[in-house]
Scaffold this motif. Structure first.
Motif, PDB file in Angstrom:
ATOM      1  N   UNK A  23       1.164  -5.595   1.158  1.00  0.00           N
ATOM      2  CA  UNK A  23       2.410  -5.380   2.105  1.00  0.00           C
ATOM      3  C   UNK A  23       2.930  -3.935   1.783  1.00  0.00           C
ATOM      4  N   UNK A  24       2.916  -3.302   2.827  1.00  0.00           N
ATOM      5  CA  UNK A  24       3.248  -1.879   2.691  1.00  0.00           C
ATOM      6  C   UNK A  24       4.761  -1.630   2.401  1.00  0.00           C
ATOM      7  N   UNK A  25       5.724  -2.944   2.768  1.00  0.00           N
ATOM      8  CA  UNK A  25       7.016  -2.884   2.635  1.00  0.00           C
ATOM      9  C   UNK A  25       7.449  -3.492   1.442  1.00  0.00           C
ATOM     10  N   UNK A  26       6.702  -4.000   0.675  1.00  0.00           N
ATOM     11  CA  UNK A  26       7.125  -4.505  -0.520  1.00  0.00           C
ATOM     12  C   UNK A  26       7.654  -3.789  -1.404  1.00  0.00           C
ATOM     13  N   UNK A  27       8.589  -4.205  -2.145  1.00  0.00           N
ATOM     14  CA  UNK A  27       9.435  -3.309  -3.339  1.00  0.00           C
ATOM     15  C   UNK A  27       8.320  -3.118  -4.350  1.00  0.00           C
ATOM     16  N   UNK A  28       7.277  -3.711  -4.422  1.00  0.00           N
ATOM     17  CA  UNK A  28       6.331  -3.475  -5.658  1.00  0.00           C
ATOM     18  C   UNK A  28       5.741  -2.064  -5.461  1.00  0.00           C
ATOM     19  N   UNK A  29       5.694  -1.318  -4.486  1.00  0.00           N
ATOM     20  CA  UNK A  29       5.368   0.093  -4.454  1.00  0.00           C
ATOM     21  C   UNK A  29       6.305   0.985  -5.148  1.00  0.00           C
ATOM     22  N   UNK A  30       7.661   0.453  -5.199  1.00  0.00           N
ATOM     23  CA  UNK A  30       8.506   1.521  -5.799  1.00  0.00           C
ATOM     24  C   UNK A  30       9.167   1.130  -7.105  1.00  0.00           C
ATOM     25  N   UNK A  31       8.581  -0.139  -7.568  1.00  0.00           N
ATOM     26  CA  UNK A  31       9.058  -0.494  -8.941  1.00  0.00           C
ATOM     27  C   UNK A  31       7.964  -0.259 -10.035  1.00  0.00           C
TER      28      UNK A  31
END
Length: 123
Positions: A104-112
């Motif tokens: 999911x490109x909108x997931x916060x995982x990419x920022x954490x």
């Protein structure tokens, strides 16, 4: 696996605990109060609290930081499933659930996380 998160008292600012919000779990082996401390971080807020590690604060049916400590890598991820006042119950993600978040490109995982490839999520 479910855990109890004790959030810091944040009476004067926005509330970081949000249903289905992702939480980065970070071991703090040099914590002067608890060598099995696991900090909880969220996007936009940074450190919001800790995984509970006391019989007074661990909600029945969830794992304490001490029980979780050897089951996760230095950085891991959980999703908030229930919220009550200043505490939350979060589900530690499995490898399959983690993969869905990465897709999911909108997931916060990419920022954490700086480098998602370093995470070794085992089922």
């Amino acid at each position: 696996m479910y855990i109890t998160i004790q959030a810091f008292d944040n009476m004067h600012g926005p509330k970081p605990l949000v249903l289905n919000g992702l939480v980065k779990l970070v071991k703090e082996p040099t914590n002067k109060y608890d060598s099995e401390a696991i900090a909880c971080e969220m996007r936009h807020y940074g450190k919001i609290g800790y995984v509970s590690n006391s019989t007074r604060t661990v909600i029945i049916g969830t794992m304490s930081a001490g029980r979780l400590y050897d089951k996760i890598t230095d950085e891991y991820v959980a999703k908030i499933r229930f919220i009550h006042k200043g505490e939350a119950i979060a589900k530690v993600l499995t490898a399959e659930e983690f993969a869905k978040e990465v897709e999911n490109p909108k997931s916060d995982i990419h920022y954490l996380f700086d480098d998602l490839t370093k995470l070794n999520l085992e089922e």
